[in-house]
Scaffold this active site. Structure first.
Site, PDB file in Angstrom:
ATOM      1  N   ASN A 288      47.922  36.238  37.138  1.00 48.42           N
ATOM      2  CA  ASN A 288      47.961  34.802  37.889  1.00 48.42           C
ATOM      3  C   ASN A 288      47.980  33.545  37.160  1.00 48.42           C
ATOM      4  O   ASN A 288      47.122  33.429  36.280  1.00 48.42           O
ATOM      5  CB  ASN A 288      46.586  34.822  38.723  1.00 48.42           C
ATOM      6  CG  ASN A 288      46.360  33.338  39.769  1.00 48.42           C
ATOM      7  OD1 ASN A 288      47.280  32.617  39.455  1.00 48.42           O
ATOM      8  ND2 ASN A 288      45.383  33.527  40.610  1.00 48.42           N
TER       9      ASN A 288
ATOM     10  N   HIS B  32      52.869  33.044  45.409  1.00 48.84           N
ATOM     11  CA  HIS B  32      51.794  32.952  44.388  1.00 48.84           C
ATOM     12  C   HIS B  32      51.488  34.212  44.037  1.00 48.84           C
ATOM     13  O   HIS B  32      51.198  35.085  44.853  1.00 48.84           O
ATOM     14  CB  HIS B  32      50.820  32.070  44.951  1.00 48.84           C
ATOM     15  CG  HIS B  32      49.704  32.170  44.018  1.00 48.84           C
ATOM     16  ND1 HIS B  32      49.948  31.912  42.715  1.00 48.84           N
ATOM     17  CD2 HIS B  32      48.444  32.145  43.935  1.00 48.84           C
ATOM     18  CE1 HIS B  32      48.876  31.741  41.881  1.00 48.84           C
ATOM     19  NE2 HIS B  32      47.787  32.014  42.880  1.00 48.84           N
TER      20      HIS B  32
ATOM     21  N   CYS C  37      46.356  26.541  42.347  1.00 47.25           N
ATOM     22  CA  CYS C  37      47.430  27.578  42.441  1.00 47.25           C
ATOM     23  C   CYS C  37      48.601  27.081  43.472  1.00 47.25           C
ATOM     24  O   CYS C  37      49.768  27.689  43.486  1.00 47.25           O
ATOM     25  CB  CYS C  37      46.839  28.743  43.000  1.00 47.25           C
ATOM     26  SG  CYS C  37      45.886  29.507  41.697  1.00 47.25           S
TER      27      CYS C  37
HETATM   28  O1  UT7 Z   1      45.032  31.973  42.840  1.00 47.66           O
HETATM   29  C1  UT7 Z   1      43.697  31.594  43.770  1.00 47.66           C
HETATM   30  C2  UT7 Z   1      43.698  32.444  44.719  1.00 47.66           C
HETATM   31  N1  UT7 Z   1      43.020  33.758  44.139  1.00 47.66           N
HETATM   32  C3  UT7 Z   1      42.923  34.754  44.634  1.00 47.66           C
HETATM   33  O2  UT7 Z   1      43.666  35.000  45.531  1.00 47.66           O
HETATM   34  C4  UT7 Z   1      41.985  35.945  44.239  1.00 47.66           C
HETATM   35  C5  UT7 Z   1      41.691  36.585  45.477  1.00 47.66           C
HETATM   36  N2  UT7 Z   1      40.652  37.777  45.172  1.00 47.66           N
HETATM   37  C6  UT7 Z   1      41.032  38.884  44.789  1.00 47.66           C
HETATM   38  O3  UT7 Z   1      42.214  39.023  44.243  1.00 47.66           O
HETATM   39  C7  UT7 Z   1      39.828  39.716  44.801  1.00 47.66           C
HETATM   40  O4  UT7 Z   1      39.130  39.621  45.412  1.00 47.66           O
HETATM   41  C8  UT7 Z   1      39.605  40.319  43.258  1.00 47.66           C
HETATM   42  C9  UT7 Z   1      40.540  41.006  42.490  1.00 47.66           C
HETATM   43  C10 UT7 Z   1      39.061  39.031  42.557  1.00 47.66           C
HETATM   44  C11 UT7 Z   1      38.134  41.382  43.235  1.00 47.66           C
HETATM   45  O5  UT7 Z   1      38.674  42.415  44.083  1.00 47.66           O
HETATM   46  P1  UT7 Z   1      37.767  42.965  45.017  1.00 47.66           P
HETATM   47  O6  UT7 Z   1      38.238  44.248  45.783  1.00 47.66           O
HETATM   48  O7  UT7 Z   1      37.483  42.055  46.197  1.00 47.66           O
HETATM   49  O8  UT7 Z   1      36.403  43.375  44.438  1.00 47.66           O
HETATM   50  P2  UT7 Z   1      34.974  42.824  44.404  1.00 47.66           P
HETATM   51  O9  UT7 Z   1      34.744  41.560  44.062  1.00 47.66           O
HETATM   52  O10 UT7 Z   1      34.382  43.093  46.102  1.00 47.66           O
HETATM   53  O11 UT7 Z   1      34.138  43.572  43.496  1.00 47.66           O
HETATM   54  C12 UT7 Z   1      34.213  45.260  43.582  1.00 47.66           C
HETATM   55  C13 UT7 Z   1      33.357  45.726  42.692  1.00 47.66           C
HETATM   56  C14 UT7 Z   1      31.982  45.288  42.247  1.00 47.66           C
HETATM   57  O12 UT7 Z   1      30.990  45.977  41.824  1.00 47.66           O
HETATM   58  P3  UT7 Z   1      29.969  46.450  42.995  1.00 47.66           P
HETATM   59  O13 UT7 Z   1      29.231  45.185  43.218  1.00 47.66           O
HETATM   60  O14 UT7 Z   1      30.826  47.046  44.218  1.00 47.66           O
HETATM   61  O15 UT7 Z   1      29.154  47.482  41.953  1.00 47.66           O
HETATM   62  C15 UT7 Z   1      32.322  44.175  41.012  1.00 47.66           C
HETATM   63  O16 UT7 Z   1      31.164  43.988  40.184  1.00 47.66           O
HETATM   64  O17 UT7 Z   1      34.137  45.594  41.365  1.00 47.66           O
HETATM   65  C16 UT7 Z   1      33.361  45.225  40.386  1.00 47.66           C
HETATM   66  N3  UT7 Z   1      34.187  44.306  39.530  1.00 47.66           N
HETATM   67  C17 UT7 Z   1      34.922  44.940  38.105  1.00 47.66           C
HETATM   68  N4  UT7 Z   1      34.664  46.062  37.916  1.00 47.66           N
HETATM   69  C18 UT7 Z   1      35.383  46.490  36.918  1.00 47.66           C
HETATM   70  C19 UT7 Z   1      34.445  42.939  39.651  1.00 47.66           C
HETATM   71  N5  UT7 Z   1      35.409  42.826  38.499  1.00 47.66           N
HETATM   72  C20 UT7 Z   1      35.416  43.973  37.566  1.00 47.66           C
HETATM   73  C21 UT7 Z   1      36.117  44.075  36.615  1.00 47.66           C
HETATM   74  N6  UT7 Z   1      36.021  45.386  36.129  1.00 47.66           N
HETATM   75  N7  UT7 Z   1      37.109  43.113  35.891  1.00 47.66           N
END
Ligand code: UT7
Length: 331
Positions: free
Chosen positions: A288, A258, A117
């Site tokens: 992204n 980005h 990225c």
């Molecule tokens: O380009 C390179 C750099 N990349 C980035 O900068 C990405 C950085 N990370 C992020 O943008 C975020 O961390 C994400 C968007 C990937 C995830 O958001 P988050 O607020 O950190 O969510 P999380 O991973 O803590 O997950 C929260 C909950 C989980 O469920 P439980 O364990 O709380 O029951 C996940 O299983 O959301 C769940 N979850 C989803 N639910 C519905 C994860 N993905 C999904 C989904 N739909 N697509």
């Protein structure tokens, strides 16, 4: 790596997106996710996904042609092509060479840069440094990706986040007689900073490759940890570039970040002390697109009239490796 002083000048931008748009609702019909979750956690509403005939090189070539038209130049005016991608058409040769052949500027320098990225920031700083040495007069710097081809479409934690596309800029070698290194009113790249930390490899990577599994593999990410590192690393590198260029935060007209997650853009802008209205946000439309996201956002904001000649713009990105970087440019 650091460069300071007025460097290569931006003379054109272009971009290309696959025709097919995939909405959150379309994904929610196939996997356990929802439009609400994706919008609330990321800001993404849709992404473009490459069709069977579209490749990283075909998108890159389209973006490059648009950038050349914008600059009023022919492909034969280009002496250097640096293409950032993590999804090349083939393991080798470099996708840049395919683009070169499609454009018809065979013979010029052409190579790929792999910094995921942050790839466009790495490519931009590399091209800037080569233009400063006099290796070429004009360069095409391209970020192009087809991440849809390396996504695990059953993994809801990653597949909803990415899209395909390409962005390109044309750079011209600096006129070294026109400005002193301290002149921040001169057009050109004023300062760039790049970093990498290989200890964070396992937080964002592809689980395959020619030398390990002999497969292409799929993207794997521990999103929450990447998020945390992104805000810290980006804030740090933005301050480094501002200091290097000898400008203040209030001098910056636009930040072109980005486009990984709207919440990262908000948090980074807040930490930097820059108002949200000065941040170019396209993540809702493109998702992204990895190395393509910064040049895509830059081209969007130039074409809709937000970024104007004379503006001071900050480009920044962070990605797998980890790699991260920023570049300050007077357009
Ligand atoms: O380009 C390179 C750099 N990349 C980035 O900068 C990405 C950085 N990370 C992020 O943008 C975020 O961390 C994400 C968007 C990937 C995830 O958001 P988050 O607020 O950190 O969510 P999380 O991973 O803590 O997950 C929260 C909950 C989980 O469920 P439980 O364990 O709380 O029951 C996940 O299983 O959301 C769940 N979850 C989803 N639910 C519905 C994860 N993905 C999904 C989904 N739909 N697509």
């Amino acid at each position: 790596m650091t460069f300071a002083g007025p460097g290569a000048r931006l003379v054109g931008t272009g971009s290309a997106l696959p025709e097919r748009v995939v909405t959150n609702a379309e994904l929610a019909a196939k996997i356990d996710t929802s439009d609400e979750w994706i919008i609330e956690r990321t800001g993404i509403r849709q992404r473009h996904i490459a069709g069977d005939e579209e490749t990283t090189s075909s998108l890159a070539t389209k973006a490059a042609r648009t950038a050349l038209d914008d600059a009023g130049l022919e492909a034969s005016d280009i002496g250097l092509i640096v293409l950032a991608t993590a999804t090349p058409d083939n393991t080798f040769p470099a996708t840049a060479t395919k683009v070169q052949d499609a454009l018809g500027c065979n013979g010029c320098v052409a190579f790929d840069v792999a910094a995921v990225c942050s790839g466009f920031l790495y490519a931009l700083a590399t091209a800037d440094s080569l233009l400063r040495t006099g290796m070429a007069k004009r360069a095409l710097v391209i970020g192009a990706e087809t991440f849809s081809r390396i996504l695990d479409w059953d993994d809801r934690t990653t597949c909803v986040l990415f899209g395909d596309g390409a962005g390109a800029v044309v750079l011209e070698a600096p006129d070294t007689s026109a400005a002193t290194p301290q002149d921040s009113s001169a057009s050109g790249i004023l300062a760039s900073k790049l970093h990498a930390d290989g200890a964070q490899h396992d937080l964002l990577y592809v689980d395959g490759g020619p030398s390990t599994t002999q497969t292409v593999g799929h993207l794997r990410m521990r999103g929450r940890e990447v998020f945390r590192h992104a805000v810290v690393n980006l804030s740090q590198v933005l301050h480094e570039v501002i200091e290097e260029a000898g400008v203040s935060v209030s001098d910056i007209d636009w930040v072109v970040p980005h486009q990984a997650n709207a919440r990262i853009l908000d948090a980074t802008a807040k930490k930097l002390g820059i108002p949200a209205e000065k941040v170019v946000v396209t993540v809702q439309d493109h998702a992204n697109t990895s190395a393509a996201s910064v040049p895509l956002a830059l081209d969007t904001a130039r074409r809709d009239g937000r970024i104007k000649p004379g503006d001071l713009i900050m480009l920044e990105a962070m990605g797998g490796g980890f790699t991260w970087g920023a570049s300050l440019m007077r357009v």
